[in-house]
Design a protein around this motif. Sequence first.
Motif, PDB file in Angstrom:
ATOM      1  N   GLN A  63     -10.644 -16.901  12.168  1.00 14.30           N
ATOM      2  CA  GLN A  63     -11.449 -15.709  12.421  1.00 14.30           C
ATOM      3  C   GLN A  63     -10.980 -14.943  13.649  1.00 14.30           C
ATOM      4  O   GLN A  63     -10.887 -13.715  13.632  1.00 14.30           O
ATOM      5  N   ILE A  64     -10.689 -15.668  14.724  1.00  9.72           N
ATOM      6  CA  ILE A  64     -10.259 -15.002  15.956  1.00  9.72           C
ATOM      7  C   ILE A  64      -8.920 -14.300  15.743  1.00  9.72           C
ATOM      8  O   ILE A  64      -8.699 -13.178  16.233  1.00  9.72           O
ATOM      9  N   THR A  65      -8.020 -14.930  14.997  1.00 10.01           N
ATOM     10  CA  THR A  65      -6.735 -14.285  14.697  1.00 10.01           C
ATOM     11  C   THR A  65      -6.956 -12.976  13.955  1.00 10.01           C
ATOM     12  O   THR A  65      -6.307 -11.960  14.246  1.00 10.01           O
ATOM     13  N   HIS A  66      -7.873 -12.984  12.987  1.00 14.31           N
ATOM     14  CA  HIS A  66      -8.146 -11.765  12.228  1.00 14.31           C
ATOM     15  C   HIS A  66      -8.757 -10.686  13.116  1.00 14.31           C
ATOM     16  O   HIS A  66      -8.352  -9.514  13.068  1.00 14.31           O
ATOM     17  N   VAL A  67      -9.722 -11.060  13.935  1.00 13.00           N
ATOM     18  CA  VAL A  67     -10.383 -10.089  14.816  1.00 13.00           C
ATOM     19  C   VAL A  67      -9.389  -9.480  15.797  1.00 13.00           C
ATOM     20  O   VAL A  67      -9.340  -8.259  15.994  1.00 13.00           O
ATOM     21  N   THR A  68      -8.579 -10.329  16.419  1.00 15.70           N
ATOM     22  CA  THR A  68      -7.634  -9.820  17.417  1.00 15.70           C
ATOM     23  C   THR A  68      -6.525  -8.993  16.776  1.00 15.70           C
ATOM     24  O   THR A  68      -5.966  -8.088  17.407  1.00 15.70           O
ATOM     25  N   LYS A  69      -6.201  -9.293  15.521  1.00 19.96           N
ATOM     26  CA  LYS A  69      -5.215  -8.472  14.801  1.00 19.96           C
ATOM     27  C   LYS A  69      -5.744  -7.056  14.606  1.00 19.96           C
ATOM     28  O   LYS A  69      -5.018  -6.073  14.808  1.00 19.96           O
ATOM     29  N   CYS A  70      -7.013  -6.947  14.225  1.00 20.08           N
ATOM     30  CA  CYS A  70      -7.630  -5.625  14.084  1.00 20.08           C
ATOM     31  C   CYS A  70      -7.697  -4.920  15.432  1.00 20.08           C
ATOM     32  O   CYS A  70      -7.453  -3.711  15.544  1.00 20.08           O
ATOM     33  N   TYR A  71      -8.033  -5.687  16.468  1.00 18.71           N
ATOM     34  CA  TYR A  71      -8.082  -5.119  17.820  1.00 18.71           C
ATOM     35  C   TYR A  71      -6.713  -4.582  18.231  1.00 18.71           C
ATOM     36  O   TYR A  71      -6.596  -3.461  18.742  1.00 18.71           O
ATOM     37  N   ASN A  72      -5.672  -5.373  18.010  1.00 19.21           N
ATOM     38  CA  ASN A  72      -4.326  -4.948  18.376  1.00 19.21           C
ATOM     39  C   ASN A  72      -3.939  -3.661  17.657  1.00 19.21           C
ATOM     40  O   ASN A  72      -3.301  -2.774  18.239  1.00 19.21           O
ATOM     41  N   ALA A  73      -4.351  -3.545  16.383  1.00 18.86           N
ATOM     42  CA  ALA A  73      -4.036  -2.333  15.618  1.00 18.86           C
ATOM     43  C   ALA A  73      -4.649  -1.098  16.274  1.00 18.86           C
ATOM     44  O   ALA A  73      -4.020  -0.038  16.352  1.00 18.86           O
ATOM     45  N   VAL A  74      -5.878  -1.238  16.758  1.00 21.49           N
ATOM     46  CA  VAL A  74      -6.549  -0.118  17.432  1.00 21.49           C
ATOM     47  C   VAL A  74      -5.842   0.219  18.744  1.00 21.49           C
ATOM     48  O   VAL A  74      -5.620   1.391  19.066  1.00 21.49           O
ATOM     49  N   LYS A  75      -5.475  -0.814  19.498  1.00 20.45           N
ATOM     50  CA  LYS A  75      -4.832  -0.572  20.796  1.00 20.45           C
ATOM     51  C   LYS A  75      -3.454   0.059  20.639  1.00 20.45           C
ATOM     52  O   LYS A  75      -3.015   0.804  21.526  1.00 20.45           O
ATOM     53  N   LEU A  76      -2.758  -0.224  19.527  1.00 14.80           N
ATOM     54  CA  LEU A  76      -1.469   0.424  19.304  1.00 14.80           C
ATOM     55  C   LEU A  76      -1.623   1.921  19.056  1.00 14.80           C
ATOM     56  O   LEU A  76      -0.655   2.677  19.143  1.00 14.80           O
ATOM     57  N   LEU A  77      -2.844   2.355  18.761  1.00 18.20           N
ATOM     58  CA  LEU A  77      -3.132   3.784  18.610  1.00 18.20           C
ATOM     59  C   LEU A  77      -3.653   4.385  19.911  1.00 18.20           C
ATOM     60  O   LEU A  77      -4.085   5.529  19.951  1.00 18.20           O
ATOM     61  N   SER A  78      -3.616   3.580  20.988  1.00 16.05           N
ATOM     62  CA  SER A  78      -4.030   4.012  22.335  1.00 16.05           C
ATOM     63  C   SER A  78      -5.493   4.422  22.389  1.00 16.05           C
ATOM     64  O   SER A  78      -5.861   5.410  23.024  1.00 16.05           O
ATOM     65  N   ALA A  79      -6.333   3.637  21.742  1.00 15.48           N
ATOM     66  CA  ALA A  79      -7.775   3.916  21.772  1.00 15.48           C
ATOM     67  C   ALA A  79      -8.458   2.978  22.755  1.00 15.48           C
ATOM     68  O   ALA A  79      -8.144   1.797  22.808  1.00 15.48           O
ATOM     69  N   PRO A  80      -9.420   3.493  23.535  1.00 13.11           N
ATOM     70  CA  PRO A  80     -10.246   2.605  24.370  1.00 13.11           C
ATOM     71  C   PRO A  80     -11.230   1.851  23.487  1.00 13.11           C
ATOM     72  O   PRO A  80     -11.741   2.395  22.511  1.00 13.11           O
ATOM     73  N   VAL A  81     -11.480   0.589  23.805  1.00 15.72           N
ATOM     74  CA  VAL A  81     -12.293  -0.272  22.949  1.00 15.72           C
ATOM     75  C   VAL A  81     -13.368  -0.975  23.761  1.00 15.72           C
ATOM     76  O   VAL A  81     -13.129  -1.413  24.890  1.00 15.72           O
ATOM     77  N   ASP A  82     -14.553  -1.089  23.160  1.00 12.11           N
ATOM     78  CA  ASP A  82     -15.589  -2.002  23.636  1.00 12.11           C
ATOM     79  C   ASP A  82     -15.829  -3.017  22.526  1.00 12.11           C
ATOM     80  O   ASP A  82     -16.055  -2.638  21.370  1.00 12.11           O
TER      81      ASP A  82
END
Length: 693
Positions: free
Chosen positions: A459-478
């Motif tokens: 689960q953590i691998t999946h969540v962090t993969k989605c997170y990484n995808a967002v960060k590669l688009l230079s988006a701020p995340v909470d």
Amino acid sequence: MKKTLLMGLALTCGLASQAQKQFFKPEKMVETGVYYYPEAWDPAQWDRDFKKMSDMGFEFTHMAEFAWGQMEPTEGQYDFKWLDKAVELAAKHNLKVIMCTPSATPPVWLTRKYPEILVEMQTGQTGQHGTREHYSWSSAKYRELTSKMVEAMAKHFANDKRIWGWQIDNEPSHYGTYDYSPAAQANFRIWLQKKYKTIDNLNKAWGTAFWSAIYSDFSQIEIPNEKRLYSGIASPISVVDFKRFSADECASFVSMQCNVIKANVSKEQFVTSNFMHGHTDVDPWRNKDLDFISYTMYPVAGYTKGVGDQGFRLGDPWRISYANDFFRPLKGVTGVMELQPGQVNWGSYNPQPYPGAVHAWLWNAFAGGLDFICSYRFRQPLFGGEQFHYGMVGTDGVTELNGGQQYNQFMKEIRELRKLYKPNTQMPKEYAARKTALLYNVDNVWETTVQPQTYQWNQITHVTKCYNAVKLLSAPVDIVGEDRDLSSYPVVIAPAYQMVDEALVAKWKKYVENGGNLVLTVRTGLKDRNGHFREAQWANAIVDLIGAKIAMNDMLDNDIKAKVSFNGNTYFWNNWADMLEPMQGTETWATYADQFYAGKASVIHRKLGKGTVTYIGTDTDDGKLEKDVLKKVYELAGISTNEQPEGVMVNWRDGFWIAVNYSSSNVTINIPQDAKIIFGTKELTPAGVVVWK
């Protein structure tokens, strides 16, 4: 939506500034410190060590979390003279002190006199003196003795202005072990009775009709022990409940210490604790009594390949950013209490970090809005279980190691950056417009661990993969929980959100209808909060929301690569895939390109009210499909993105842009012509950093 977004950002800034006014000076942006263990070194060397610390640029130090035996050598007899001397010498060299409670390592007199305080493992063996975190959170005697120790410390340092704040325990957890002691067993039954009220309610929630597992009284219940449940678990949710209980026991133990400290010390002293990123046997978010939660971070210890052939020396590009965005939103403030200083000793193997990697980690931590950064530790130990663990200085106690030199460089740069700081700097509108919330609930981690369905699922691998995808688009995340108001976020992602109820789905629907863009991924909506399938069509809870039925799912062995087609490109998967049947009005964005369900929908998208819902039905190893789908979601919503090469993290804070290169290749950062580069260049080598405004 834009007006609401700006209001939400203002609220977030307000939370941070409120805490900063109480404990931190915003104009300092970040303060840097390092662990020190005076009890391990000749007192004649303390003054030299604190002076060296200060000369290197450190602004605070951290002590006492493993020193219970020195502070209370016999029961009820306290000795703080040596610690007073250490605090005095630290202050002499202008170093503030974070004082720590020592509950992680009870002294031998305590474990011998009160063996009932020890954790009991799955095998029935009890923890042994000579390690750490081997006590039971459920032990009333250990809580009593800990409370007395903490109260003595708190009263002794109550009005000491040299004490900046307090850390409770050290990495509260049992490092992957769960407690099966008699005390935990008794408390678990009490916890269950409070939750379910009646045994009938528990039987229904646990599904005990399966395998004749029905209980007639709470006293019959044992902690589910997977080593004894050798042929399968009749009630998977019983294991989830035990994990929930354990996390509650940890939080209660931390809160007990927090309350003792706050009852005795000045309100100017903060109280926090440091939790390990990625360890889900506890839940840091449960610790709401703390002024804020902090974390520990070791990017390189043999457990990651990173990006490229040197990625194992650089760490995963998302790892520090994810921790920043996971720990900060709870109170609007966080810090890293342990940031890797160099080579460590406890990994599966322990490589030297890439040259400049420590410096890059420091800037990545700064970029996440942290108010302090602390490293474990100042001196490399000469004895004990961590002899090969680097410090700021080596075994001679004087020579700066590579990590120490990089900390020194970073602290010099921060002092220069403070000269350029301007208060109340507003986040750039284009950057704020792509603000994204990633929804997280540790229950989904625990439940999918019990029933992963495929050995590849994490689960953590999946969540962090989605997170990484967002960060590669230079988006701020909470990274936020379900209780968070989502209206300030133009995009919300709920990755693999397997357990949902009607209230949560209704909240998602309202968010979308009001103009939000919701992205869901595989495994979402399959079960209720008790981990039961509904007596309805598959994933019925979200069918109306996503505008599609989920016909079935599939998963493959890791040496089989199946294909998905999206926007003319081919992507590969083998972990988990949902076969989707779109309803009228729902678009098919991606389809399966092979297997017996070739042509079935893999990714779907629909408009709902003023917003959109997107369902990504395929989990890929490299996350490229997820990233490209998210990019299209942003673009269709009129949100510009700034896509970065794999391994590059770009963040903004306090008026400054920071880019860090975690890849193994040189990259060029797209920096506006009118920007002023403060440190570095736009041509980044591996571990390179550039800061501009």
